[in-house]
Design a protein around this motif. Structure first.
Motif, mmCIF file in Angstrom:
data_model
loop_
_atom_site.group_PDB
_atom_site.id
_atom_site.type_symbol
_atom_site.label_atom_id
_atom_site.label_comp_id
_atom_site.label_asym_id
_atom_site.label_seq_id
_atom_site.Cartn_x
_atom_site.Cartn_y
_atom_site.Cartn_z
ATOM 1 N N GLY A 400 0.794 -1.329 0.237
ATOM 2 C CA GLY A 400 0.224 -0.001 0.133
ATOM 3 C C GLY A 400 0.943 1.251 0.154
ATOM 4 O O GLY A 400 0.256 2.345 0.354
ATOM 5 N N GLY A 401 2.156 1.214 -0.217
ATOM 6 C CA GLY A 401 3.037 2.183 -0.235
ATOM 7 C C GLY A 401 3.362 2.899 1.111
ATOM 8 O O GLY A 401 4.252 3.812 1.463
ATOM 9 N N VAL A 402 3.001 2.074 2.148
ATOM 10 C CA VAL A 402 3.562 2.253 3.492
ATOM 11 C C VAL A 402 4.984 1.714 3.850
ATOM 12 O O VAL A 402 5.329 0.591 3.830
ATOM 13 C CB VAL A 402 2.483 1.693 4.468
ATOM 14 N N ALA A 403 5.975 2.576 4.195
ATOM 15 C CA ALA A 403 7.327 2.062 4.540
ATOM 16 C C ALA A 403 7.099 1.434 5.554
ATOM 17 O O ALA A 403 6.586 1.846 6.571
ATOM 18 C CB ALA A 403 8.289 3.327 4.515
ATOM 19 N N PHE A 404 8.206 0.412 5.653
ATOM 20 C CA PHE A 404 8.472 -0.328 7.255
ATOM 21 C C PHE A 404 9.947 -0.692 7.128
ATOM 22 O O PHE A 404 10.487 -0.966 6.032
ATOM 23 C CB PHE A 404 7.479 -1.477 7.087
ATOM 24 N N ASP A 405 10.355 -0.980 8.326
ATOM 25 C CA ASP A 405 11.739 -1.021 8.599
ATOM 26 C C ASP A 405 11.951 -2.938 9.003
ATOM 27 O O ASP A 405 11.171 -3.219 9.535
ATOM 28 C CB ASP A 405 12.177 -0.517 9.772
ATOM 29 N N THR A 406 12.759 -3.209 8.055
ATOM 30 C CA THR A 406 13.017 -4.707 8.412
ATOM 31 C C THR A 406 14.344 -5.106 9.146
ATOM 32 O O THR A 406 14.652 -6.221 8.863
ATOM 33 C CB THR A 406 12.893 -5.478 6.764
ATOM 34 N N SER A 407 14.889 -4.096 9.601
ATOM 35 C CA SER A 407 16.207 -4.219 10.347
ATOM 36 C C SER A 407 15.696 -5.389 11.710
ATOM 37 O O SER A 407 14.451 -5.282 11.955
ATOM 38 C CB SER A 407 16.769 -3.207 11.062
ATOM 39 N N ALA A 408 16.714 -6.027 12.292
ATOM 40 C CA ALA A 408 16.414 -6.991 13.314
ATOM 41 C C ALA A 408 16.724 -6.542 14.643
ATOM 42 O O ALA A 408 16.647 -7.162 15.614
ATOM 43 C CB ALA A 408 17.112 -8.297 13.023
ATOM 44 N N ALA A 409 17.114 -5.286 14.646
ATOM 45 C CA ALA A 409 17.386 -4.831 16.159
ATOM 46 C C ALA A 409 16.400 -4.899 17.252
ATOM 47 O O ALA A 409 15.246 -4.537 16.788
ATOM 48 C CB ALA A 409 17.831 -3.293 16.197
ATOM 49 N N GLY A 410 16.873 -5.478 18.256
ATOM 50 C CA GLY A 410 15.671 -5.564 19.298
ATOM 51 C C GLY A 410 14.891 -7.131 19.240
ATOM 52 O O GLY A 410 14.280 -7.361 20.085
ATOM 53 N N SER A 411 15.317 -7.767 18.362
ATOM 54 C CA SER A 411 14.972 -9.168 18.272
ATOM 55 C C SER A 411 15.780 -10.000 19.148
ATOM 56 O O SER A 411 16.790 -9.787 19.671
ATOM 57 C CB SER A 411 15.002 -9.759 17.003
ATOM 58 N N THR A 412 15.264 -11.069 19.567
ATOM 59 C CA THR A 412 15.635 -11.974 20.434
ATOM 60 C C THR A 412 15.816 -13.519 19.991
ATOM 61 O O THR A 412 15.336 -13.836 18.973
ATOM 62 C CB THR A 412 14.680 -12.243 21.789
ATOM 63 N N CYS A 413 16.806 -14.461 20.474
ATOM 64 C CA CYS A 413 16.896 -15.643 20.227
ATOM 65 C C CYS A 413 17.522 -16.593 20.938
ATOM 66 O O CYS A 413 18.446 -16.108 21.830
ATOM 67 C CB CYS A 413 17.707 -15.583 18.789
ATOM 68 N N LEU A 414 17.035 -17.944 21.218
ATOM 69 C CA LEU A 414 17.651 -18.654 22.046
ATOM 70 C C LEU A 414 18.251 -19.848 21.165
ATOM 71 O O LEU A 414 17.266 -20.450 20.414
ATOM 72 C CB LEU A 414 16.683 -19.179 23.125
ATOM 73 N N TYR A 415 19.338 -20.458 21.437
ATOM 74 C CA TYR A 415 19.862 -21.405 20.648
ATOM 75 C C TYR A 415 20.636 -22.554 21.494
ATOM 76 O O TYR A 415 21.313 -22.101 22.535
ATOM 77 C CB TYR A 415 21.126 -20.810 19.695
ATOM 78 N N ALA A 416 19.900 -23.759 21.475
ATOM 79 C CA ALA A 416 20.499 -24.858 22.158
ATOM 80 C C ALA A 416 20.966 -26.006 21.318
ATOM 81 O O ALA A 416 19.955 -26.366 20.456
ATOM 82 C CB ALA A 416 19.331 -25.310 23.301
#
Length: 680
Positions: A400-416
């Motif tokens: 629809g022409g609305v800009a959005f940010d696809t950066s990952a800053a602030g995302s969380t991850c658990l790896y086991a």
């Protein structure tokens, strides 16, 4: 003076101290229909206007004469509205001796103000939720009974189906479906909707123009059919009707209806676009999330619960990644944002984790590299903080022409990473809550895990924690949506603990029990749960030999491998496994350093591993004609399903996996073809 009185737009009259008529101007004569002033002279307003209205005016005149203060009123008479002003005429002695009476027809002004208020009221009641049916209901409810006696909203089937729409006229035979209907009739207050087709004049859809229909008989009613459209896209129609009030729809009503229909069309289009975006985001997210496929090391079950907010879709994700040595990686993450933005970010993070997992990195090192990648996402998008929707020109843009940010800053991850042979698990967290661990018959507890900052928030290294896991225990990974959801005052982590404490429940049953506790109210944030029942690979599936690192041991390695395959009933893999083991051991002895160890693991595939104390990685290359060696890894790669290298804190392990269903006859034929293709 006569010109001033007679040419003005207001009606003026004067009454003496006895409230008898003295003077009137031409405008008042036109309004009252009494052109002979002499006939009115000496009469009161009650005499010329019998009834309660005349009496009310006389009382207002008396009030002004006695108080000496002017007053203004708005008088409604039949289908007219008058602005009335009464003021005293004062003598030189300061005593009121007469009353001036001025009236002005303000009917159109009042009607315009009422129409504007009605437009504002109706518009404020439309589009409160991004839902097509609810928006249609709001339009019908707002119109009845203040504006119309009935209202019905019909939308194109393609709008309800979520199909892609193009600007321009709609075909005259397009199918409309009744979505909402409100009426002041016998079933007043009931809103009815259905899926049946509706008949609308073809030119409404084809031309997109409103239609005003009036019955020829007085009091026969009237209708207005208004197209609902936005951005040049026709969405449907709304039909307003009147039959219980004397006045039919007029041109002013048509203008009002056009403004309300424009507002409703924009709201319906917003809801339609939201549903399309949400469907696309959900489809993208579902396609990126893996199936909850159990493996030899773990029995896995998962659940994803969308949020109840306006977007209803977040960035939660999980993964179950097979690693070398029969190990498995359990991943749980939460990408920032919502809707399509979150799905795109989640896809980027999941792809990055999958790629890094193929390198067989330790969990802390994997998160360090994932954090570097997240920082590059932030740098690419020109932001320094947690991302949000913005109109910056260098961000991604939705449909629809609305800009959005696809950066990952602030995302969380658990790896086991869980090893079913040693029953050890190594975990690291980037801002994600630690998992819950339940031993069989024991009390579930949170794993004592140092939680680092979210991705993209810091360049500090992450810290891993290695723990021993009980055989048959249960590990539960979840996102903060499960923590934040509350129902009846009890937090879901406590419910999760109580469910995990039941050893009789399978992972699927545990997930079902947790979801059932959340069915009364949807979570404010999307919630994801991954439950893994820990399995072990017993000694009967593992063979280990410690070697001295001498060349003469290679022949003995072939014999060891042969005997072990016979014991496992895998004689058909003898040729390839001897070849793989001898080549890997030869490389470790020739190019590596002590200690050298050979392992065979029978999992869902047959795995051959050779470890040595040197961290130098071998490289696959095609040997030249004059080379005496260099073909070993080429043979390993040709006759195994996959191979690779993983590094420990000291040394490395070269592994190769082959299917236990492989046919030796086919392998011998492949070997013959490979040898023929090599230069002599």
């Amino acid at each position: 003076m006569d010109a001033l009185l007679d040419e003005g737009p207001v009606a003026i009259s004067v009454y003496d101290s006895d409230l008898n008529f003295v003077l009137q101007n031409a405008q008042l004569r036109r309004i009252s229909g009494l052109s002979d002033a002499d006939r009115r002279r000496g009469l009161t307003v009650s005499d010329t206007m019998p009834g309660p209205e005349g009496g009310a005016i006389r009382r207002r005149q008396r009030d002004v004469l006695e108080s000496g203060r002017p007053r203004t009123d708005q008088v409604h008479e039949d289908d007219h509205v008058w602005a009335e002003s009464l003021f005293p005429l004062v003598s030189t002695a300061g005593e009121p001796f007469a009353v001036g009476h001025v009236i002005l027809d303000v009917t159109e002004r009042v009607r315009a103000r009422e129409r504007l208020a009605l437009i504002n009221d109706m518009s404020s009641r439309i589009g409160n939720e991004l839902d097509l049916v609810q928006t249609a209901d709001e339009l019908a409810d707002a119109a009845v009974p203040e504006f119309a006696d009935s209202a019905q909203v019909d939308l194109l089937g393609s709008v309800l189906d979520g199909s892609e729409l193009a600007p321009g006229p709609v075909a005259a035979d397009a199918v409309l479906r009744r979505v909402a209907c409100q009426s002041v009739g016998p079933e007043a207050g009931a809103n009815h909707s259905g899926n049946g087709p509706c008949a609308i004049p073809p030119r409404i859809l084809a031309q997109g123009s409103p239609v005003l229909l009036r019955e020829p008989e007085p009091g026969g009613g009237s209708q207005m059919i208004m197209p609902l459209s936005a951005r040049g896209i026709t969405l449907g129609t709304v039909v307003f009707a009147r039959w219980s009030r004397p006045e039919p729809f007029g041109e002013d009503d048509l203008l009002l209806a056009e403004q309300v229909a424009a507002r409703a069309g924009a709201c319906l289009d917003n809801a339609r676009r939201y549903l399309c975006e949400r469907a696309a985001a959900l489809a993208l997210q579902r396609s990126l999330l893996p199936r909850s496929e159990s493996r030899q090391a773990v029995e896995v079950a998962t659940r994803y619960m969308p949020a109840s907010g306006p977007h209803g879709l977040g960035g939660d994700w999980f993964d179950v990644i097979p690693l070398s040595g029969a190990r498995v990686a359990l991943v749980m993450g939460d990408a920032v944002g919502d809707g399509l933005q979150a799905a795109v970010t989640m896809g980027r993070l999941r792809t990055a984790v999958r790629t890094l997992a193929d390198l067989d990195l330790e969990p802390d090192e994997l998160l360090n590299r994932l954090n570097d990648q997240a920082c590059r996402f932030v740098s690419d998008h020109g932001v320094t903080g947690v991302p949000s929707r913005t109109d910056a020109p260098d961000r991604g843009v939705d449909g629809g022409g609305v800009a959005f940010d696809t950066s990952a800053a602030g995302s969380t991850c658990l790896y086991a990473v869980y090893d079913p042979i040693s029953l050890r698990c190594v975990l690291a967290s980037a801002g994600h809550p630690p998992p819950l661990l339940a031993a069989p018959g024991g009390k579930p507890e949170a794993v004592d895990l140092p939680v680092g900052p979210p991705l993209g928030a810091s360049s500090l290294p992450f810290e891993a924690r290695e723990i021993a896991l009980p055989e048959g225990g249960t590990l539960a990974l979840y996102t903060d949506g499960l923590l934040d959801h509350r129902d009846g005052g009890a937090a879901n982590p406590e419910r999760l603990r109580s469910v995990l404490a039941r050893p009789d429940l399978t992972p699927e049953a545990i997930c079902d029990a947790v979801v059932e506790t959340m069915t009364t109210t949807a979570p404010d944030d999307d919630a994801t749960l991954l439950v893994a029942r820990l399995r072990t690979l017993g000694p009967d599936r593992l063979a280990v030999w410690d070697l001295h690192g001498e060349s003469r041991e290679v022949a003995g390695v072939r014999a060891l491998v042969r005997r072990q395959l016979v014991e496992w009933g895998l004689e058909h893999l003898t040729f390839t496994t001897e070849l793989v083991a001898s080549e890997l051991v030869t490389n470790a002895i020739r190019y590596g350093s002590a200690p050298v160890q050979l392992r065979l693991i029978r999992d869902q595939s047959l795995i051959c591993e050779v470890s040595d104390g040197n961290s130098t990685s071998p490289h696959l290359r095609r040997a030249r004609t004059t080379d005496e060696g260099g073909r070993g890894l080429l043979l390993v790669a040709q006759f195994t399903r996959s191979w690779g290298t993983r590094y420990a804190r000291r040394g490395k392990t070269i592994w190769a996996a082959q299917s236990v269903q492989e046919n030796e006859g086919d392998i011998a034929q492949d070997l013959s073809s490979l040898m023929e293709s090599m230069p002599e």
